[in-house]
Design an enzyme around this catalytic site. Structure first.
Site, PDB file in Angstrom:
ATOM      1  N   TYR A  54      -3.416 -36.896   8.742  1.00 31.97           N
ATOM      2  CA  TYR A  54      -3.819 -38.300   8.573  1.00 31.97           C
ATOM      3  C   TYR A  54      -3.861 -38.968   9.943  1.00 31.97           C
ATOM      4  O   TYR A  54      -2.960 -38.777  10.760  1.00 31.97           O
ATOM      5  CB  TYR A  54      -2.814 -39.052   7.674  1.00 31.97           C
ATOM      6  CG  TYR A  54      -3.350 -39.245   6.273  1.00 31.97           C
ATOM      7  CD1 TYR A  54      -4.559 -39.900   6.077  1.00 31.97           C
ATOM      8  CD2 TYR A  54      -2.658 -38.776   5.162  1.00 31.97           C
ATOM      9  CE1 TYR A  54      -5.064 -40.074   4.797  1.00 31.97           C
ATOM     10  CE2 TYR A  54      -3.166 -38.942   3.888  1.00 31.97           C
ATOM     11  CZ  TYR A  54      -4.380 -39.597   3.713  1.00 31.97           C
ATOM     12  OH  TYR A  54      -4.878 -39.765   2.454  1.00 31.97           O
ATOM     13  N   GLU A  56      -5.265 -42.587  10.524  1.00 35.82           N
ATOM     14  CA  GLU A  56      -5.835 -43.940  10.481  1.00 35.82           C
ATOM     15  C   GLU A  56      -5.772 -44.596  11.854  1.00 35.82           C
ATOM     16  O   GLU A  56      -4.741 -44.528  12.537  1.00 35.82           O
ATOM     17  CB  GLU A  56      -5.083 -44.829   9.492  1.00 35.82           C
ATOM     18  CG  GLU A  56      -5.560 -44.696   8.069  1.00 35.82           C
ATOM     19  CD  GLU A  56      -4.732 -43.697   7.289  1.00 35.82           C
ATOM     20  OE1 GLU A  56      -4.154 -42.781   7.917  1.00 35.82           O
ATOM     21  OE2 GLU A  56      -4.672 -43.841   6.048  1.00 35.82           O
ATOM     22  N   ASP A 199     -31.830 -46.317  10.879  1.00 36.30           N
ATOM     23  CA  ASP A 199     -31.157 -45.222  10.175  1.00 36.30           C
ATOM     24  C   ASP A 199     -31.992 -43.978  10.440  1.00 36.30           C
ATOM     25  O   ASP A 199     -33.049 -43.783   9.830  1.00 36.30           O
ATOM     26  CB  ASP A 199     -31.094 -45.548   8.677  1.00 36.30           C
ATOM     27  CG  ASP A 199     -30.444 -44.429   7.871  1.00 36.30           C
ATOM     28  OD1 ASP A 199     -30.291 -43.312   8.408  1.00 36.30           O
ATOM     29  OD2 ASP A 199     -30.103 -44.670   6.696  1.00 36.30           O
ATOM     30  N   THR A 225     -26.738 -39.530   9.508  1.00 45.11           N
ATOM     31  CA  THR A 225     -25.902 -38.480   8.934  1.00 45.11           C
ATOM     32  C   THR A 225     -25.939 -37.325   9.928  1.00 45.11           C
ATOM     33  O   THR A 225     -26.792 -37.285  10.820  1.00 45.11           O
ATOM     34  CB  THR A 225     -26.424 -38.015   7.562  1.00 45.11           C
ATOM     35  OG1 THR A 225     -27.818 -37.755   7.669  1.00 45.11           O
ATOM     36  CG2 THR A 225     -26.180 -39.050   6.495  1.00 45.11           C
ATOM     37  N   LYS A 228     -28.461 -33.243   8.462  1.00 45.02           N
ATOM     38  CA  LYS A 228     -29.886 -33.007   8.160  1.00 45.02           C
ATOM     39  C   LYS A 228     -30.502 -32.241   9.337  1.00 45.02           C
ATOM     40  O   LYS A 228     -30.108 -31.107   9.573  1.00 45.02           O
ATOM     41  CB  LYS A 228     -30.571 -34.339   7.861  1.00 45.02           C
ATOM     42  CG  LYS A 228     -29.987 -35.006   6.597  1.00 45.02           C
ATOM     43  CD  LYS A 228     -30.759 -36.222   6.165  1.00 45.02           C
ATOM     44  CE  LYS A 228     -30.261 -36.773   4.855  1.00 45.02           C
ATOM     45  NZ  LYS A 228     -29.271 -37.855   4.984  1.00 45.02           N
ATOM     46  N   ARG A 234     -21.416 -32.397   6.703  1.00 49.23           N
ATOM     47  CA  ARG A 234     -21.765 -33.627   5.982  1.00 49.23           C
ATOM     48  C   ARG A 234     -20.875 -34.739   6.514  1.00 49.23           C
ATOM     49  O   ARG A 234     -19.668 -34.747   6.283  1.00 49.23           O
ATOM     50  CB  ARG A 234     -21.540 -33.464   4.487  1.00 49.23           C
ATOM     51  CG  ARG A 234     -22.389 -32.400   3.871  1.00 49.23           C
ATOM     52  CD  ARG A 234     -22.353 -32.485   2.370  1.00 49.23           C
ATOM     53  NE  ARG A 234     -23.344 -33.417   1.921  1.00 49.23           N
ATOM     54  CZ  ARG A 234     -24.599 -33.087   1.610  1.00 49.23           C
ATOM     55  NH1 ARG A 234     -25.010 -31.844   1.723  1.00 49.23           N
ATOM     56  NH2 ARG A 234     -25.446 -33.987   1.197  1.00 49.23           N
TER      57      ARG A 234
END
Ligand code: DSN
Length: 448
Positions: A54, A56, A199, A225, A228, A234
């Site tokens: 973790y 954060e 985008d 992203t 692609k 991903r």
């Protein structure tokens, strides 16, 4: 080690489904333009111990201990993205493209503000303000479209921007085959005082390789992203350009706060590492050759399809994608085309076309792309073969027409689907697809 040996040992059901999916990927011609085959290095990072942590916060400013190595991984991903895209600020934590886009909204808009984006039915993305997306519900969304020929309608964009004075304008598409007019959008956004966000999820690999113009000189914010044309895991990245910082010096911190704690909790550190690896790979000369070949293949596939009588939106392509308008066979024919091609092992998706005469669920077109088959090593001669398989299949089902009534449609499609099992042309093409894909082995070292 045997492929997925532990999965096999502990969960036979999931193992066998994953094995089937690997076999499907190996023996199909993957033409979905948003998909790709990532590398084993990327997959090793995704399937690693980094998933245990973790973190954060941001490097040097975490809410949990033990992040000294995670900090270095995230810093590497950030510095590689900055260098590769030539931007001032990067956030690599967005979980995927849709959260990244929402994080952009929340950094520069308040609910109820006017935003503008390309409509889904004209090739835009859900998150660019489509009415069934939260982005179309939380904000007053003004949608622009394309001309009958399939090009972004700049005059309409200018008029809508002047009339509605949006706070944020999106440029970027999921089904648009031509170069994006960044410069024209920049002038429009500037004239109405809007933030401009690009985008580039579909084309970021092409942008890195210089085979699509970069939005960097023209826009304030960029999202992409990473799975692609970029061929990574991903995930997603948000970037702020020099132009964006000149417009709003607080933009980097607004974006960072919007990602965490605004929208997300702990970043996916295994994905951050995989993004860093993909960015390193994308900075290589081999990647540039790959991206160039993606476009050459798309142009070759487009030319071959047109030579065989298929009507393409804008009569060609500038990027990795092709949109075929099959309305001349019959409105809604995209539904039959997708199902029949799938049966032959040619995977693509039905899609709306400009001036759609049917509906988004029963559209008249099909969308294709070359990123995945280019990753397998296919070149122009294979594109000709694939075009011929596609036209053979379409011609074998061309008598099908969507009934008008909803009930009749469902029965008709069910019968059509059953009929595909007895279609000799499909059987023949399926064999050809198996033979062709066998010549381009996919993940050959994965054995079980
Ligand atoms: N689903 C992606 C595509 O296919 O273009 C967009 O999110």
């Amino acid at each position: 080690m045997e492929y997925l040996s532990e999965v096999k040992e502990q969960d036979e059901e999931i193992f066998s489904l994953m094995k089937n999916e690997l076999d499907r990927q190996r023996s199909s011609i993957e033409l979905i333009p948003s998909e790709n085959f990532t590398t084993e290095a990327v997959m090793q990072a995704m399937g690693s111990i980094l998933t245990n942590k973790y973190s954060e916060g941001y490097p040097g400013k975490r809410y949990y201990g033990g992040n000294e190595f995670i900090d270095e991984i995230e810093k590497l991903a950030i510095s590689r993205a900055k260098a590769l895209f030539n931007v001032e600020h990067v956030n690599v934590q967005p979980y995927s493209g849709s959260p990244a886009n929402m994080e952009v909204y929340l950094s520069v808009c308040s609910p109820g503000d006017v935003i503008m984006g390309q409509s889904l039915t004209s090739g835009g993305h859900l998150t660019h303000g489509w009415n069934s997306s939260a982005t179309g519900q939380l904000f007053k969304s003004v949608q622009y479209g394309v001309t009958d020929e399939g090009y972004i309608n700049i005059d309409e964009v200018r008029k809508l921007a002047e009339q509605n004075k949006p706070k944020l304008i999106w440029i970027g598409s999921t089904a648009y085959v031509r170069k994006l007019p960044f410069k024209e959008f920049s002038e429009i956004a500037h004239s109405v005082g809007a933030y401009l966000a690009a985008d580039i999820s579909h084309i970021s690999g092409l942008v890195i390789a210089g085979v699509h113009e970069s939005p960097v000189p023209y826009v304030d914010i960029i999202t992409t992203t990473t799975h692609k044309t970029l061929r990574g895991p991903r995930g997603a990245i948000i970037m702020v350009t020099k132009k964006g910082i000149e417009k709003d010096p607080d933009l980097p911190s607004k974006i960072d706060k919007s990602v965490f704690p605004g929208m997300q909790g702990g970043p996916h550190d295994h994905i951050t590492a995989a993004i860093a690896i993909a960015l390193k790979q994308a900075s290589s000369p081999e990647f540039v050759s790959y991206a160039k070949q993606v476009v050459l293949n798309a142009k070759a596939l487009a030319t071959a399809l047109m030579e065989q009588g298929i009507n393409l939106v804008t009569k060609g392509t500038d990027n990795h994608m092709i949109l075929a308008d099959l309305s001349d066979i019959s409105p809604g024919f995209g539904v039959f085309a997708q199902e029949a091609l799938d049966k032959a092992g040619i995977t693509l998706n039905k899609n709306t076309v400009p001036g759609e005469r049917s509906s988004p669920f029963y559209p008249s077109g099909i969308r294709m792309g070359t990123p995945a088959i280019t990753s397998r090593g296919m070149k122009e001669s294979e594109m000709k073969e694939i075009a011929s398989y596609i036209t053979q299949i379409l011609s074998s089902i061309k008598e099908n027409k969507l009934p008008q009534s909803k009930e009749e449609r469902l029965t008709y499609i069910k019968n059509f689907r059953e009929g595909l099992n007895h279609n000799e042309q499909i059987k023949k093409v399926r064999e050809n697809v198996i033979n062709l894909t066998a010549k381009f082995p996919l993940y050959p070292e994965m054995k079980n």
